[in-house]
Design a protein around this motif. Structure first.
Motif, PDB file in Angstrom:
ATOM      1  N   CYS A   1      25.901  14.065  55.173  1.00  0.00           N
ATOM      2  CA  CYS A   1      25.858  13.328  56.441  1.00  0.00           C
ATOM      3  C   CYS A   1      25.517  14.222  57.632  1.00  0.00           C
ATOM      4  N   GLN A   2      25.307  15.509  57.380  1.00  0.00           N
ATOM      5  CA  GLN A   2      24.978  16.439  58.464  1.00  0.00           C
ATOM      6  C   GLN A   2      23.474  16.406  58.744  1.00  0.00           C
ATOM      7  N   LYS A   3      23.106  16.096  59.981  1.00  0.00           N
ATOM      8  CA  LYS A   3      21.686  15.957  60.319  1.00  0.00           C
ATOM      9  C   LYS A   3      20.910  17.255  60.111  1.00  0.00           C
ATOM     10  N   GLU A   4      21.564  18.397  60.301  1.00  0.00           N
ATOM     11  CA  GLU A   4      20.890  19.673  60.096  1.00  0.00           C
ATOM     12  C   GLU A   4      20.491  19.870  58.632  1.00  0.00           C
ATOM     13  N   VAL A   5      21.369  19.452  57.735  1.00  0.00           N
ATOM     14  CA  VAL A   5      21.091  19.581  56.305  1.00  0.00           C
ATOM     15  C   VAL A   5      19.981  18.622  55.888  1.00  0.00           C
ATOM     16  N   ARG A   6      20.049  17.391  56.388  1.00  0.00           N
ATOM     17  CA  ARG A   6      19.052  16.394  56.009  1.00  0.00           C
ATOM     18  C   ARG A   6      17.663  16.786  56.513  1.00  0.00           C
ATOM     19  N   ALA A   7      17.602  17.340  57.733  1.00  0.00           N
ATOM     20  CA  ALA A   7      16.314  17.783  58.266  1.00  0.00           C
ATOM     21  C   ALA A   7      15.769  18.942  57.437  1.00  0.00           C
ATOM     22  N   PHE A   8      16.649  19.835  57.018  1.00  0.00           N
ATOM     23  CA  PHE A   8      16.247  20.994  56.223  1.00  0.00           C
ATOM     24  C   PHE A   8      15.623  20.568  54.894  1.00  0.00           C
ATOM     25  N   LEU A   9      16.189  19.529  54.275  1.00  0.00           N
ATOM     26  CA  LEU A   9      15.723  19.115  52.949  1.00  0.00           C
ATOM     27  C   LEU A   9      14.601  18.079  52.977  1.00  0.00           C
TER      28      LEU A   9
ATOM     29  N   ARG B   1      19.740   8.316  48.088  1.00  0.00           N
ATOM     30  CA  ARG B   1      20.374   7.272  48.886  1.00  0.00           C
ATOM     31  C   ARG B   1      19.513   6.801  50.054  1.00  0.00           C
ATOM     32  N   ASP B   2      18.523   7.605  50.427  1.00  0.00           N
ATOM     33  CA  ASP B   2      17.675   7.215  51.551  1.00  0.00           C
ATOM     34  C   ASP B   2      16.198   7.468  51.260  1.00  0.00           C
TER      35      ASP B   2
ATOM     36  N   LYS C   1      31.815   4.576  51.498  1.00  0.00           N
ATOM     37  CA  LYS C   1      32.080   4.366  52.925  1.00  0.00           C
ATOM     38  C   LYS C   1      31.365   5.418  53.770  1.00  0.00           C
ATOM     39  N   ILE C   2      31.482   6.673  53.372  1.00  0.00           N
ATOM     40  CA  ILE C   2      30.838   7.751  54.126  1.00  0.00           C
ATOM     41  C   ILE C   2      29.324   7.586  54.110  1.00  0.00           C
ATOM     42  N   ASP C   3      28.774   7.325  52.920  1.00  0.00           N
ATOM     43  CA  ASP C   3      27.323   7.216  52.788  1.00  0.00           C
ATOM     44  C   ASP C   3      26.760   6.016  53.540  1.00  0.00           C
ATOM     45  N   SER C   4      27.487   4.911  53.529  1.00  0.00           N
ATOM     46  CA  SER C   4      27.002   3.679  54.152  1.00  0.00           C
ATOM     47  C   SER C   4      27.191   3.662  55.665  1.00  0.00           C
TER      48      SER C   4
ATOM     49  N   ALA D   1      20.585   8.526  58.413  1.00  0.00           N
ATOM     50  CA  ALA D   1      20.067   8.030  57.131  1.00  0.00           C
ATOM     51  C   ALA D   1      21.143   7.419  56.236  1.00  0.00           C
ATOM     52  N   PRO D   2      21.780   6.356  56.680  1.00  0.00           N
ATOM     53  CA  PRO D   2      22.828   5.737  55.855  1.00  0.00           C
ATOM     54  C   PRO D   2      22.272   5.113  54.579  1.00  0.00           C
ATOM     55  N   LEU D   3      23.155   4.966  53.594  1.00  0.00           N
ATOM     56  CA  LEU D   3      22.783   4.306  52.346  1.00  0.00           C
ATOM     57  C   LEU D   3      22.592   2.818  52.608  1.00  0.00           C
ATOM     58  N   ARG D   4      21.387   2.340  52.374  1.00  0.00           N
ATOM     59  CA  ARG D   4      21.111   0.905  52.495  1.00  0.00           C
ATOM     60  C   ARG D   4      19.849   0.584  51.720  1.00  0.00           C
TER      61      ARG D   4
END
Length: 224
Positions: free
Chosen positions: A106-114, A132-133, A184-187, A192-195
């Motif tokens: 859920c950390q935006k820095e990690v998601r941007a990195f990957l 998940r996204d 709950k955390i992912d959604s 980038a929530p799980l949907r």
């Protein structure tokens, strides 16, 4: 001719990764387990950026992202994850990593990195990505999108048996709690929530075997 890109999203323990691997083999594609990337960062964080109680120092993680060498290497039709040259495909499947991966994801820095890593691999076509996204954020223009779901009872049973086979001592109640917490955390995460993507095909495999789920997915994929 360019082979298609397939995005498979969904909840934990719906069989996304194992199903994607089999699909890749049958369709002559490469499978990339995007969840493994987040697990790889989580494993690194627990090893290098956590205190004795397992509390992760996120600022330290962010500062060290640029120094992390996280890559997939192709073995046959399988991409195996390596961290700084070490095969960590087994280490990232431990309960400790599972318990912390949603905090990292859920950390935006990690998601941007990957994000760039995932898009670069998919750009050539001929891949299946699960996560998940994928269909909503990573590859919104994927040729095919699927979203897997199943009841919490069925997912608990699957994950509990998986952990038992790994020799992990844990109760079904703990497994259920872990899954619902991750849901709950992912959604509900801001980034980038799980949907389910609007154009993704929903498959509820609560009462379906793995083979039946695979057949359902293949029925929607045109020949190529």
């Amino acid at each position: 001719m360019r082979k298609p890109v397939i995005a498979i999203d969904g909840y934990s323990s719906t069989g996304k990764s194992s199903i994607s691997k089999i699909l890749a083999e049958r369709l002559g594609l490469i499978h990339m387990d995007t969840g493994a990337l987040y697990r790889g960062i989580t494993y690194y964080s627990l090893q290098c950026c956590a205190d004795a109680q397992g509390n992760i120092n996120f600022e330290k993680v962010f500062d060290n992202l640029k120094n992390i060498s996280l890559e997939f290497r192709k073995t046959g039709d399988i991409l195996t994850l390596f961290l700084d040259g070490e095969d960590i495909s087994q280490q990232i499947r431990t309960k400790e990593v599972s318990d912390h991966v949603s905090q990292i994801a859920c950390q935006k820095e990690v998601r941007a990195f990957l994000l760039d890593t995932q898009r670069a691999i998919a750009a050539q076509g001929g891949v299946i990505l699960d996560g998940r996204d994928i269909g909503t954020v990573v590859l919104p223009n994927a040729d095919y999108k699927f979203f897997l779901t199943a009841s919490i009872e069925e997912r608990t049973k699957r994950r509990f048996l998986e952990l038992q086979n790994m020799g992990v001592e844990i109760s079904a109640e703990e497994v259920s709690h872990n899954l619902t917490t991750r849901d709950k955390i992912d959604s509900e995460r801001e980034i980038a929530p799980l949907r389910q993507a609007e154009d993704a095909i929903l498959i509820d495999n609560s009462n379906m075997s793995k083979d039946e789920t695979i057949a359902a997915i293949i029925s929607h994929i045109a020949e190529f």
